[in-house]
Scaffold this motif. Structure first.
Motif, PDB file in Angstrom:
ATOM      1  N   ASP A 252      63.860  38.272  14.923  1.00 49.75           N
ATOM      2  CA  ASP A 252      63.330  39.548  15.406  1.00 49.75           C
ATOM      3  C   ASP A 252      64.364  40.360  16.170  1.00 49.75           C
ATOM      4  OD1 ASP A 252      60.884  38.942  14.305  1.00 49.75           O
ATOM      5  OD2 ASP A 252      60.059  38.099  16.151  1.00 49.75           O
ATOM      6  N   LEU A 253      65.518  39.753  16.479  1.00 52.89           N
ATOM      7  CA  LEU A 253      66.580  40.465  17.197  1.00 52.89           C
ATOM      8  C   LEU A 253      67.453  41.288  16.259  1.00 52.89           C
ATOM      9  CD1 LEU A 253      67.722  37.672  19.703  1.00 52.89           C
ATOM     10  CD2 LEU A 253      66.102  39.532  20.092  1.00 52.89           C
ATOM     11  N   ILE A 254      67.160  41.259  14.959  1.00 54.54           N
ATOM     12  CA  ILE A 254      67.960  41.980  13.965  1.00 54.54           C
ATOM     13  C   ILE A 254      67.077  43.005  13.269  1.00 54.54           C
ATOM     14  CG2 ILE A 254      69.459  41.766  11.950  1.00 54.54           C
ATOM     15  CD1 ILE A 254      69.627  38.743  12.626  1.00 54.54           C
TER      16      ILE A 254
ATOM     17  N   LEU B  44      70.147  37.736   3.485  1.00 48.58           N
ATOM     18  CA  LEU B  44      71.188  38.299   4.332  1.00 48.58           C
ATOM     19  C   LEU B  44      70.779  38.244   5.802  1.00 48.58           C
ATOM     20  CD1 LEU B  44      73.869  39.747   4.764  1.00 48.58           C
ATOM     21  CD2 LEU B  44      72.696  41.921   4.265  1.00 48.58           C
ATOM     22  N   LEU B  45      69.506  38.455   6.086  1.00 48.69           N
ATOM     23  CA  LEU B  45      69.026  38.411   7.467  1.00 48.69           C
ATOM     24  C   LEU B  45      69.342  37.064   8.112  1.00 48.69           C
ATOM     25  CD1 LEU B  45      67.361  40.005   9.625  1.00 48.69           C
ATOM     26  CD2 LEU B  45      65.344  38.805   8.756  1.00 48.69           C
ATOM     27  N   VAL B  46      69.163  35.979   7.368  1.00 47.48           N
ATOM     28  CA  VAL B  46      69.440  34.639   7.888  1.00 47.48           C
ATOM     29  C   VAL B  46      70.943  34.427   8.049  1.00 47.48           C
ATOM     30  CG1 VAL B  46      69.269  32.171   7.380  1.00 47.48           C
ATOM     31  CG2 VAL B  46      67.315  33.662   6.979  1.00 47.48           C
ATOM     32  N   LEU B  47      71.723  34.919   7.108  1.00 49.93           N
ATOM     33  CA  LEU B  47      73.185  34.802   7.222  1.00 49.93           C
ATOM     34  C   LEU B  47      73.689  35.523   8.468  1.00 49.93           C
ATOM     35  CD1 LEU B  47      74.166  35.420   3.483  1.00 49.93           C
ATOM     36  CD2 LEU B  47      74.337  33.242   4.721  1.00 49.93           C
ATOM     37  N   VAL B  48      73.152  36.713   8.731  1.00 49.70           N
ATOM     38  CA  VAL B  48      73.552  37.471   9.922  1.00 49.70           C
ATOM     39  C   VAL B  48      73.115  36.732  11.188  1.00 49.70           C
ATOM     40  CG1 VAL B  48      73.186  39.612  11.206  1.00 49.70           C
ATOM     41  CG2 VAL B  48      73.563  39.690   8.732  1.00 49.70           C
ATOM     42  N   GLN B  49      71.897  36.235  11.180  1.00 51.97           N
ATOM     43  CA  GLN B  49      71.396  35.507  12.344  1.00 51.97           C
ATOM     44  C   GLN B  49      72.291  34.309  12.661  1.00 51.97           C
ATOM     45  OE1 GLN B  49      67.943  33.119  11.772  1.00 51.97           O
ATOM     46  NE2 GLN B  49      67.252  33.279  13.885  1.00 51.97           N
ATOM     47  N   TYR B  50      72.664  33.579  11.628  1.00 48.11           N
ATOM     48  CA  TYR B  50      73.505  32.396  11.818  1.00 48.11           C
ATOM     49  C   TYR B  50      74.897  32.782  12.293  1.00 48.11           C
ATOM     50  CZ  TYR B  50      76.090  28.144  10.798  1.00 48.11           C
ATOM     51  OH  TYR B  50      76.901  27.053  10.898  1.00 48.11           O
ATOM     52  N   ALA B  51      75.518  33.764  11.640  1.00 42.93           N
ATOM     53  CA  ALA B  51      76.880  34.159  11.989  1.00 42.93           C
ATOM     54  C   ALA B  51      76.992  34.611  13.437  1.00 42.93           C
ATOM     55  CB  ALA B  51      77.363  35.269  11.050  1.00 42.93           C
ATOM     56  N   TYR B  52      75.996  35.343  13.908  1.00 40.81           N
ATOM     57  CA  TYR B  52      76.045  35.903  15.261  1.00 40.81           C
ATOM     58  C   TYR B  52      75.323  35.034  16.290  1.00 40.81           C
ATOM     59  CZ  TYR B  52      78.046  40.171  13.341  1.00 40.81           C
ATOM     60  OH  TYR B  52      78.886  41.084  12.733  1.00 40.81           O
TER      61      TYR B  52
ATOM     62  N   GLY C  54      65.685  47.956   1.516  1.00 37.72           N
ATOM     63  CA  GLY C  54      66.005  48.095   0.102  1.00 37.72           C
ATOM     64  C   GLY C  54      66.127  46.744  -0.594  1.00 37.72           C
ATOM     65  N   PRO C  55      66.915  46.669  -1.679  1.00 36.14           N
ATOM     66  CA  PRO C  55      67.054  45.420  -2.435  1.00 36.14           C
ATOM     67  C   PRO C  55      67.554  44.255  -1.591  1.00 36.14           C
ATOM     68  CG  PRO C  55      67.961  47.264  -3.674  1.00 36.14           C
ATOM     69  CD  PRO C  55      67.649  47.784  -2.307  1.00 36.14           C
ATOM     70  N   LEU C  56      68.382  44.535  -0.570  1.00 36.51           N
ATOM     71  CA  LEU C  56      68.913  43.464   0.263  1.00 36.51           C
ATOM     72  C   LEU C  56      67.836  42.757   1.069  1.00 36.51           C
ATOM     73  CD1 LEU C  56      72.256  44.925   1.657  1.00 36.51           C
ATOM     74  CD2 LEU C  56      71.984  42.819   0.352  1.00 36.51           C
ATOM     75  N   GLU C  57      66.735  43.432   1.298  1.00 40.05           N
ATOM     76  CA  GLU C  57      65.692  42.857   2.137  1.00 40.05           C
ATOM     77  C   GLU C  57      65.039  41.645   1.486  1.00 40.05           C
ATOM     78  OE1 GLU C  57      62.057  44.512   4.975  1.00 40.05           O
ATOM     79  OE2 GLU C  57      62.759  45.698   3.271  1.00 40.05           O
ATOM     80  N   SER C  58      64.962  41.644   0.162  1.00 39.61           N
ATOM     81  CA  SER C  58      64.309  40.551  -0.556  1.00 39.61           C
ATOM     82  C   SER C  58      65.286  39.656  -1.307  1.00 39.61           C
ATOM     83  CB  SER C  58      63.278  41.114  -1.540  1.00 39.61           C
ATOM     84  OG  SER C  58      63.895  42.016  -2.455  1.00 39.61           O
ATOM     85  N   ALA C  59      66.566  40.009  -1.342  1.00 43.12           N
ATOM     86  CA  ALA C  59      67.557  39.228  -2.091  1.00 43.12           C
ATOM     87  C   ALA C  59      68.009  38.009  -1.294  1.00 43.12           C
ATOM     88  CB  ALA C  59      68.760  40.102  -2.439  1.00 43.12           C
TER      89      ALA C  59
ATOM     90  N   LEU D 115      83.596  37.760   7.187  1.00 42.72           N
ATOM     91  CA  LEU D 115      83.260  37.564   5.770  1.00 42.72           C
ATOM     92  C   LEU D 115      82.100  38.479   5.371  1.00 42.72           C
ATOM     93  CD1 LEU D 115      82.859  34.124   4.004  1.00 42.72           C
ATOM     94  CD2 LEU D 115      81.154  35.910   3.713  1.00 42.72           C
ATOM     95  N   LEU D 116      81.064  38.547   6.203  1.00 43.42           N
ATOM     96  CA  LEU D 116      79.921  39.412   5.905  1.00 43.42           C
ATOM     97  C   LEU D 116      80.318  40.883   5.935  1.00 43.42           C
ATOM     98  CD1 LEU D 116      77.106  37.628   7.957  1.00 43.42           C
ATOM     99  CD2 LEU D 116      77.545  37.470   5.497  1.00 43.42           C
ATOM    100  N   ALA D 117      81.189  41.232   6.879  1.00 51.56           N
ATOM    101  CA  ALA D 117      81.651  42.616   6.963  1.00 51.56           C
ATOM    102  C   ALA D 117      82.424  43.009   5.710  1.00 51.56           C
ATOM    103  CB  ALA D 117      82.509  42.801   8.206  1.00 51.56           C
ATOM    104  N   ASP D 118      83.241  42.080   5.197  1.00 49.58           N
ATOM    105  CA  ASP D 118      84.083  42.366   4.040  1.00 49.58           C
ATOM    106  C   ASP D 118      83.280  42.402   2.740  1.00 49.58           C
ATOM    107  OD1 ASP D 118      86.529  42.631   2.492  1.00 49.58           O
ATOM    108  OD2 ASP D 118      86.292  40.503   2.003  1.00 49.58           O
ATOM    109  N   ARG D 119      82.436  41.393   2.520  1.00 50.46           N
ATOM    110  CA  ARG D 119      81.784  41.269   1.220  1.00 50.46           C
ATOM    111  C   ARG D 119      80.476  42.052   1.112  1.00 50.46           C
ATOM    112  NH1 ARG D 119      83.939  37.051  -1.731  1.00 50.46           N
ATOM    113  NH2 ARG D 119      82.635  37.899  -3.391  1.00 50.46           N
ATOM    114  N   PHE D 120      79.761  42.214   2.230  1.00 49.49           N
ATOM    115  CA  PHE D 120      78.525  42.992   2.208  1.00 49.49           C
ATOM    116  C   PHE D 120      78.731  44.396   2.773  1.00 49.49           C
ATOM    117  CE2 PHE D 120      76.964  38.673   1.944  1.00 49.49           C
ATOM    118  CZ  PHE D 120      75.835  38.753   1.139  1.00 49.49           C
TER     119      PHE D 120
END
Length: 277
Positions: A93-95, A79-87, A100-105, A136-141
């Motif tokens: 390091d800017l995020i 998810l961290l990479v998806l957020v980085q790309y989307a924004y 929790g589970p999302l950190e390693s998923a 999309l990230l706001a809606d699904r995550f």
């Protein structure tokens, strides 16, 4: 179909600059590095993806992005990479705030625009397809985040004395390309039809572990090659090592200089495992 690995996409991610308010009439204007705010504004003008599939990837392996004419395909992406790309952020390091589970998923994401009334869908450029991941990230995550500007040390890419050592041409209608080769001793970047802002994005993407902004004022695209010593070679004190700072000045006629600028960071206040398709 236009296809590129995610590492290059993020590497090419261009850091957008806007002028701030000067403290006095004589003072140099302060500039804010705010690609996230630009991406949010762009996303508000665009349609939503029509077909979206998101699944957690439990197979592992490398992650990748594929950009097509009508969407985005991501494989095994955190998810961290998806957020980085989307924004459109040049540095993970800017995020902050993913835990929790999302950190390693990791996730497989397939987002696509459907044709309207049987017609071919409107063409969107890479930056638009990228920004369309924000809702999309706001809606699904169920992602809730906020922008938090921070003063940070960055590098300004400027023209060195004597000027650039490569020719600039009129901008190409297609995206520039870059090839990397790595060894235990050297790193080599070969770029074709590359805007200088693209070079700044590449340097931001991990080479310097810091944000690089283009303050060269150079227009157009360039073909060039850049070779510098690997981190391992420099740490070992190997003879004849060349730092990225020396390589950029000697080989490209450009210069990296540190500066303090306000930078957008993203703080994630809430995120959940994605809802079912």
């Amino acid at each position: 179909m236009r296809s590129r690995p995610s590492s290059l996409h993020i590497v090419f991610a261009v850091l957008l600059i806007v002028a701030g308010v000067s403290a006095s009439a004589q003072a140099k204007p302060v500039e804010a590095i705010n690609p996230a705010a630009k991406s949010i504004a762009l996303a508000a003008t665009l349609p939503a993806y029509d077909v979206v599939s998101i699944h957690q990837n439990k197979l592992g392996g490398n992650w990748s992005f594929q950009v097509t004419d009508d969407g985005i395909i991501a494989k095994n992406c955190p998810l961290l990479v998806l957020v980085q790309y989307a924004y459109n952020l040049g540095n993970l390091d800017l995020i902050s705030g993913i835990s929790g589970p999302l950190e390693s998923a990791s996730f497989d994401v397939n987002a696509k625009l459907a044709p309207r009334d049987g017609a071919t869908p409107a063409r969107f450029n890479d930056a638009q397809l990228q920004a369309m991941l924000i809702p999309l990230l706001a809606d699904r995550f169920h992602l809730h985040l906020r922008l938090e500007p921070k003063m940070m040390t960055v590098y300004e890419l400027v023209v060195a004395k004597g000027g650039p050592k490569f020719k600039l041409t009129e901008p190409e209608t297609h995206d520039g390309s870059a090839n990397f080769s790595f060894s235990a001793s050297d790193n080599v970047l070969t770029a074709k039809a590359m805007p200088i802002a693209g070079l700044a994005g590449i340097l931001s993407g991990g080479t310097l572990h810091s944000i690089v902004v283009d303050h060269t004022g150079l227009k157009g695209d360039g073909n060039f090659s850049l070779k510098w010593s690997s981190d391992a070679a420099q740490e070992q004190g190997s003879p004849n090592t060349i730092s990225i700072f020396t390589a950029i000045q000697d080989q490209l006629g450009l210069k990296l200089q540190p500066a303090k600028l306000p930078v957008d960071t993203l703080v994630i206040d809430h995120a959940e495992m994605p809802s079912e398709n």
